[in-house]
Design a protein around this motif. Structure first.
Motif, PDB file in Angstrom:
ATOM      1  N   LEU A   1       0.915  -1.179  -0.059  1.00 18.39           N
ATOM      2  CA  LEU A   1      -0.033  -0.009   0.221  1.00 18.39           C
ATOM      3  C   LEU A   1       0.881   1.338  -0.038  1.00 18.39           C
ATOM      4  O   LEU A   1       0.123   2.359  -0.459  1.00 18.39           O
ATOM      5  CB  LEU A   1      -0.828  -0.127   0.965  1.00 18.39           C
ATOM      6  N   THR A   2       1.919   1.033   0.435  1.00 14.67           N
ATOM      7  CA  THR A   2       2.846   2.466   0.686  1.00 14.67           C
ATOM      8  C   THR A   2       3.861   2.310  -0.777  1.00 14.67           C
ATOM      9  O   THR A   2       4.640   3.282  -0.706  1.00 14.67           O
ATOM     10  CB  THR A   2       3.682   2.561   1.840  1.00 14.67           C
ATOM     11  N   ALA A   3       3.857   1.211  -1.446  1.00 12.42           N
ATOM     12  CA  ALA A   3       5.008   1.154  -2.486  1.00 12.42           C
ATOM     13  C   ALA A   3       4.322   2.260  -3.580  1.00 12.42           C
ATOM     14  O   ALA A   3       3.416   2.710  -4.097  1.00 12.42           O
ATOM     15  CB  ALA A   3       4.623  -0.295  -3.362  1.00 12.42           C
ATOM     16  N   PRO A   4       5.419   3.156  -4.174  1.00  9.20           N
ATOM     17  CA  PRO A   4       5.481   4.235  -4.983  1.00  9.20           C
ATOM     18  C   PRO A   4       5.129   3.753  -6.654  1.00  9.20           C
ATOM     19  O   PRO A   4       5.343   2.757  -6.915  1.00  9.20           O
ATOM     20  CB  PRO A   4       6.474   4.863  -4.812  1.00  9.20           C
ATOM     21  N   VAL A   5       4.493   4.555  -7.224  1.00 10.74           N
ATOM     22  CA  VAL A   5       4.412   4.771  -8.661  1.00 10.74           C
ATOM     23  C   VAL A   5       5.413   5.845  -8.913  1.00 10.74           C
ATOM     24  O   VAL A   5       5.192   6.877  -8.426  1.00 10.74           O
ATOM     25  CB  VAL A   5       2.773   4.962  -9.008  1.00 10.74           C
ATOM     26  N   ILE A   6       6.041   5.515 -10.007  1.00 11.36           N
ATOM     27  CA  ILE A   6       6.851   6.595 -10.489  1.00 11.36           C
ATOM     28  C   ILE A   6       6.631   6.828 -12.192  1.00 11.36           C
ATOM     29  O   ILE A   6       6.819   5.928 -12.966  1.00 11.36           O
ATOM     30  CB  ILE A   6       8.326   5.707 -10.505  1.00 11.36           C
ATOM     31  N   LEU A   7       6.645   8.024 -12.253  1.00 15.15           N
ATOM     32  CA  LEU A   7       6.456   8.718 -13.621  1.00 15.15           C
ATOM     33  C   LEU A   7       7.749   9.233 -13.993  1.00 15.15           C
ATOM     34  O   LEU A   7       8.377   9.960 -13.388  1.00 15.15           O
ATOM     35  CB  LEU A   7       5.327   9.724 -13.820  1.00 15.15           C
ATOM     36  N   LYS A   8       8.179   8.807 -15.358  1.00 25.23           N
ATOM     37  CA  LYS A   8       9.519   9.205 -15.779  1.00 25.23           C
ATOM     38  C   LYS A   8       9.266  10.390 -17.122  1.00 25.23           C
ATOM     39  O   LYS A   8       8.742   9.854 -17.777  1.00 25.23           O
ATOM     40  CB  LYS A   8      10.326   8.224 -16.161  1.00 25.23           C
ATOM     41  N   ARG A   9       9.882  11.520 -17.090  1.00 23.40           N
ATOM     42  CA  ARG A   9       9.790  12.390 -18.196  1.00 23.40           C
ATOM     43  C   ARG A   9      10.568  11.766 -19.280  1.00 23.40           C
ATOM     44  O   ARG A   9      11.840  11.582 -19.235  1.00 23.40           O
ATOM     45  CB  ARG A   9      10.415  13.647 -17.802  1.00 23.40           C
ATOM     46  N   ILE A  10      10.048  11.979 -20.335  1.00 25.16           N
ATOM     47  CA  ILE A  10      10.701  11.583 -21.788  1.00 25.16           C
ATOM     48  C   ILE A  10      10.802  12.524 -22.664  1.00 25.16           C
ATOM     49  O   ILE A  10      11.738  12.265 -23.696  1.00 25.16           O
ATOM     50  CB  ILE A  10      10.031  10.037 -22.209  1.00 25.16           C
TER      51      ILE A  10
END
Length: 644
Positions: free
Chosen positions: A632-641
């Motif tokens: 539940l605390t695991a992050p989602v990561i968005l990367k700028r491309i």
């Protein structure tokens, strides 16, 4: 006490001598050397010995108590002040005497013994018949051994308090012995996992003894607020007594009522006080129109009339201080009184309605004792037949809608009161107290903020709990944002709104936004979409568990988060799918993700099927919840491309 009973008791009771008790100052080398409890490290003190021996003398039960405590840490010095409470009443129902105490401290292996005098033992009147002796041990140090003993004489021999084996710190040796006599017959009432499965028992010539060793400390644990209901203890209820000894054999008189007689006594008590109405209430007494509608309609109208127009104050008990007319006039009373007033109103309308006595959670028992004594009950429910359907009703909670029963009253059974037909009945209150959380996540390209729009739907008791939290904030003039500020310490909380639909739809909605400011200023946007869950932090961190885990009711929590993947970004990392449970499957958790192109969907579900999980499963549960909180605390990561 019945005078005839007391007379025959005095004539028939012999004097029974005590067994040998522990002696002050006689320590084992292990007691002297002990510095820490191996099975509960960090304990501030320990009961080396806790012993009680009871016998009958004339019409009095005398008990000799002996305790030996060792202080293990600085915090343990609080046990140098010992209270001995008792109920004297106006007739000295209980008398405490023969108090002795001493403290032994070892310095370089040499004992220094101080016997306490009268200046260290004093009495305090607590009011309402309750008194207390207080023992103050001087110069208590880490390693000191405190000992005290006393005698208590109790005139109430109808219900014997017996013995509680556990204390607020660990107990190495706890023993209780009682010597019965043939002229009195008691029902033994035992309780506790250790009592039934680990105790050393002996019986012979009317002498009964129980010993338990190496007991954990008695204290609250996460998800167990009513641990008093699981304490290891033994008590006794008088069943019958011998009134004469004749050539044809002893003659006996039953002392313990039947359920029917016990119920009739309570019904008579309530009837005298006006709660069993058979005729309509006068309009000037009750400014309420109940002339129209179904029975359920009338019951709801009467419920909200009392809930919203009467002051609910005082302790919830099965006895009342007011009559029904007094209650209707004063418009205030304890929960039990309001319940009986409500019953009186319903009965005046010809609605079938009966009280059910229950032992609420925390009253001291996890199960009903299967023979009739009143002490095990402390609160009231109503069982009402509305348009042919049976329903339990309660007025304990001023915020609860019609049909809700206080969670402390969600017990296994109770005593149904009906003239000449009172009996034990099961209590099974069903509800779907679930939680649904919807989150829409998107990047605001104008502000550069990551905005998470959250909607929480709390059903039934989950909703009622939320309503109480909101009420507390509003009463203290605090912003609603504080509902979530602790969980979202790195995010800004804004636009919190509540929608109370409990009375209409059994639902309490909360919506708000959690905002990660200036998210676009970084090449990596790291956020947690599900940290709103109360299980995002594992509540089970202690190494061992003494009592069962009680989630109070079965429920499920479902979280759905939809992430709109912004232009110029891609998913860099996210949690993997998982589905876990523990042996027996009383609880389960699933986590899944789905990439739908521009939308990335996360769904998590925690389901508790069996709300009471035994302490023997604690190790599995602890590991399970650690896995849940990690997911539940695991992050989602968005990367700028690229830069849009």
């Amino acid at each position: 006490m019945n005078k005839l009973f007391a007379f025959f008791l005095a004539m028939l009771l012999p004097v029974v001598l005590f067994a040998q008790t522990p002696k002050m100052g006689e320590f084992t080398q292990n007691e002297i050397d002990l510095k820490e409890i191996s099975y509960e490290p960090g304990a501030s003190a320990v009961f080396l010995v806790a012993s009680g021996e009871s016998r009958f003398f004339s019409n009095i039960l005398e008990t000799n108590y002996f305790y030996r405590i060792k202080i293990l840490t600085e915090a343990g010095k609080e046990y140098a002040d010992i209270p001995i409470g008792y109920f004297a009443g106006s007739t000295n129902v209980e008398v405490v005497s023969a108090i002795k105490a001493q403290i032994t401290t070892y310095t370089n292996g040499v004992p220094e013994v101080t016997t306490l005098g009268k200046e260290s033992i004093f009495q305090v009147d607590l009011g309402n018949g309750y008194k207390e002796f207080r023992i103050s041990f001087p110069n208590a140090q880490v390693g000191s051994i405190l000992e005290f003993s006393f005698k208590k004489a109790d005139k109430n021999i109808e219900f014997l308090d017996g013995w509680s084996f556990q204390r607020s710190v660990p107990v190495l040796f706890s023993n209780y012995q009682i010597t019965m006599i043939p002229q009195l017959e008691y029902k033994m009432i035992g309780q506790g996992e250790n009592f039934y499965h680990r105790s050393e028992k002996s019986e012979g010539n009317g002498v009964y003894s129980w010993t338990l060793r190496d007991l954990y400390s008695l204290k609250g644990e996460p998800y167990m607020k009513n641990y008093q209901d699981y304490v290891d203890k033994v008590e006794f209820q008088l069943s019958r007594y011998q009134t004469a000894a004749t050539t044809s054999g002893p003659e006996w008189t039953d002392h313990l009522n039947t359920w029917e007689k016990l119920g009739d006594e309570l019904i008579e008590y309530y009837s005298v006080r006006g709660f069993y109405r058979t005729n309509p209430l006068e309009r000037e007494v009750l400014s309420l129109d109940l002339s129209k509608g179904s029975q359920k309609d009338k019951a709801e109208i009467a419920y909200y009339y009392i809930r919203d127009n009467f002051i609910n104050e005082g302790e919830d008990l099965i006895y009342t201080k007011q009559t029904l007319p007094q209650l209707l006039k004063s418009k205030k009373g304890a929960p039990g009184e309001l319940m009986l007033a409500y019953m009186g109103i319903l009965k005046s309308q010809g609605i079938e309605c009966n009280p059910v006595l229950i032992g609420s959670k925390g009253h001291g028992r996890s199960d009903i004792v299967p023979f009739p004594f009143l002490n095990q009950f402390d609160e009231i429910l109503l069982l009402v037949k509305l348009d042919g359907n049976l329903q339990f009703l309660d007025l304990s909670d001023p915020l609860a809608p019609f049909g809700y029963v206080d969670l402390d009253k969600h017990v296994k059974g109770g005593l149904f009161l009906e003239k000449n037909a009172s009996k034990l009945i099961p209590i099974d209150i069903r509800h779907n107290s679930n939680k649904l959380v919807f989150s829409n996540i998107k990047l605001d390209t104008e502000t550069g903020d990551l905005v998470i729009e959250n909607t929480i739907r709390n059903y039934f008791y989950e909703g009622l709990a939320s309503a109480h939290l909101v009420e507390i904030l509003e009463k203290n003039d605090k912003p609603l944002e504080e509902l979530f500020s602790e969980k979202y310490d790195a995010l800004e909380i804004r636009n919190v709104k509540v929608d109370d639909l409990l009375e209409d739809k059994n639902m309490y909605n909360i919506s708000f936004e959690s905002v990660l400011k200036n998210a676009m200023s970084e090449d990596l946007i790291i956020f947690n979409p599900l940290q709103i869950s109360k299980f995002a932090t594992n509540p089970f961190t202690q190494e061992f568990r003494v009592f069962p885990v009680d989630f109070e009711y079965a429920f499920n929590e479902t979280y759905t988060a939809n992430l709109v993947i912004p232009e110029g970004y891609e998913l860099d990392d996210y949690p993997t799918n998982e589905s876990i449970t523990i042996p027996g499957s009383p609880i389960g958790f699933s986590y899944s993700t789905e990439n739908l192109g521009e939308i990335f969907k996360i769904t998590a579900r925690l389901e508790v099927k069996n709300p009471l999980i035994p302490s023997s499963s604690y190790g599995d549960l602890k590991f399970f919840m650690e896995s849940v909180s990690s997911k539940l605390t695991a992050p989602v990561i968005l990367k700028r491309i690229s830069i849009p």
